[in-house]
Write an enzyme that holds these catalytic residues in place. Structure first.
Site, short mmCIF file in Angstrom:
data_model
loop_
_atom_site.label_atom_id
_atom_site.label_comp_id
_atom_site.label_asym_id
_atom_site.label_seq_id
_atom_site.Cartn_x
_atom_site.Cartn_y
_atom_site.Cartn_z
N GLU A 104 43.23 36.41 31.38
CA GLU A 104 41.96 36.93 30.91
C GLU A 104 41.07 35.74 30.55
O GLU A 104 41.55 34.69 30.13
CB GLU A 104 42.22 37.79 29.66
CG GLU A 104 40.99 38.30 28.94
CD GLU A 104 41.32 38.92 27.59
OE1 GLU A 104 40.54 39.78 27.15
OE2 GLU A 104 42.34 38.55 26.98
N LYS A 115 38.12 46.00 31.17
CA LYS A 115 39.04 46.24 30.06
C LYS A 115 38.64 47.49 29.28
O LYS A 115 37.50 47.62 28.82
CB LYS A 115 39.04 45.01 29.16
CG LYS A 115 40.02 45.02 28.01
CD LYS A 115 39.87 43.71 27.24
CE LYS A 115 40.83 43.59 26.10
NZ LYS A 115 40.58 42.32 25.35
N CYS A 172 45.08 42.18 28.21
CA CYS A 172 45.32 41.76 26.83
C CYS A 172 45.55 42.92 25.85
O CYS A 172 46.64 43.47 25.79
CB CYS A 172 44.18 40.86 26.36
SG CYS A 172 44.64 39.79 24.98
#
Length: 264
Positions: A40, A106, A142
């Site tokens: 990321e 995300k 993440c």
């Protein structure tokens, strides 16, 4: 399928980071990898204004990633930032390679441990999988790691592998949580999980001491569908290439049919 976990430390300079990404992909190709996963925020690390560096998916940074994917024949998954409405950005994974052109924004934003990603980042809403040489791969980023339903959605979409680029925040117990969660998510969904983190900008930093922004603690790992760690890196930048046996996913799902046995 051979998969490369490319643990790197991004700087504040996108051009410098693009060169590092390209170097990692070329190294992965030389070791026979067909899929290269980078962290990321590989475009630029957290802790600096993201709006001025965000680029569209047809911008020069993404085109630079596509160029190395074409050059090597490797499918690349890498974290970048793209423009979003109202002056925000999206925390985006670009997936590009032979017969692959996709992106994932995300879904779960890191509003935790005193950091508010949602102040500057717009959340995604779409579950995304890609097919790499006949293997379906789910994309996550993440903080998504704390939400098992996303990884089960990958499995429901036919994925036998999930990849998780990350820039994990340092702090008390955070590295231990990372180690636990990457195993748990693989086991929850009975998928292979390739979790690839940023290495810390300061290799001497104590990962138990919080930083102002989540700039990484390393510990990239490849976890089998039974939740066992098959390979793991430490805190420094490094490349790990390992084999993923997708038939093992089917064997584990026959033995422990948690996806079929769900009631909720």
């Amino acid at each position: 399928m051979r998969i490369a976990l490319c643990q790197m430390t991004a700087s504040t300079e996108p051009k410098e980071n693009l060169a590092a990404v390209q170097d990692h992909v070329r190294r992965a190709a030389r070791e026979g990898a067909r899929l290269a996963v980078l962290p990321e925020a590989s475009m630029v690390r957290f802790g600096v204004p993201l709006g001025p560096v965000a680029e569209p998916l047809d911008g020069p940074w993404a085109e630079g990633v596509r160029a190395v994917a074409r050059e090597t024949g490797v499918t690349v998954v890498v974290g970048m930032f793209t423009p979003a409405p109202e002056g925000r950005v999206a925390n985006t994974l670009l997936a590009t390679g032979p017969d692959v052109e996709e992106s994932y924004d995300k879904i779960h934003l890191y509003d935790a441990f005193g950091f508010r990603e949602s102040d500057t980042v717009a959340a995604g809403s779409r579950v995304v999988t890609i097919d790499v040489e006949g293997v379906r791969v789910g994309l996550a980023t993440c903080y998504d790691l704390r939400f098992p339903e996303l990884f089960r959605a990958h499995a429901d979409a036919g994925a036998t592998v999930s990849v998780l680029p990350a820039s994990w925040g340092a702090g008390p117990g955070k590295r231990a949580q990372w180690d636990l969660l990457v195993r748990a998510r693989a086991l929850d969904a009975t998928v292979w999980l390739a979790a690839v983190g940023q290495a810390a900008p300061d290799p001497r930093a104590d990962p138990e001491v919080p930083t102002k922004a989540p700039t990484g603690v390393g510990r990239s790992a490849l976890v089998g569908p039974d939740g066992t760690v098959r390979a793991q890196l430490g805190g420094a930048p490094e490349l790990l290439v390992a084999e993923v046996d997708t038939e093992e996913t089917a064997r584990v799902r026959r033995a422990v049919a948690v996806l079929d046995n769900r009631r909720l």
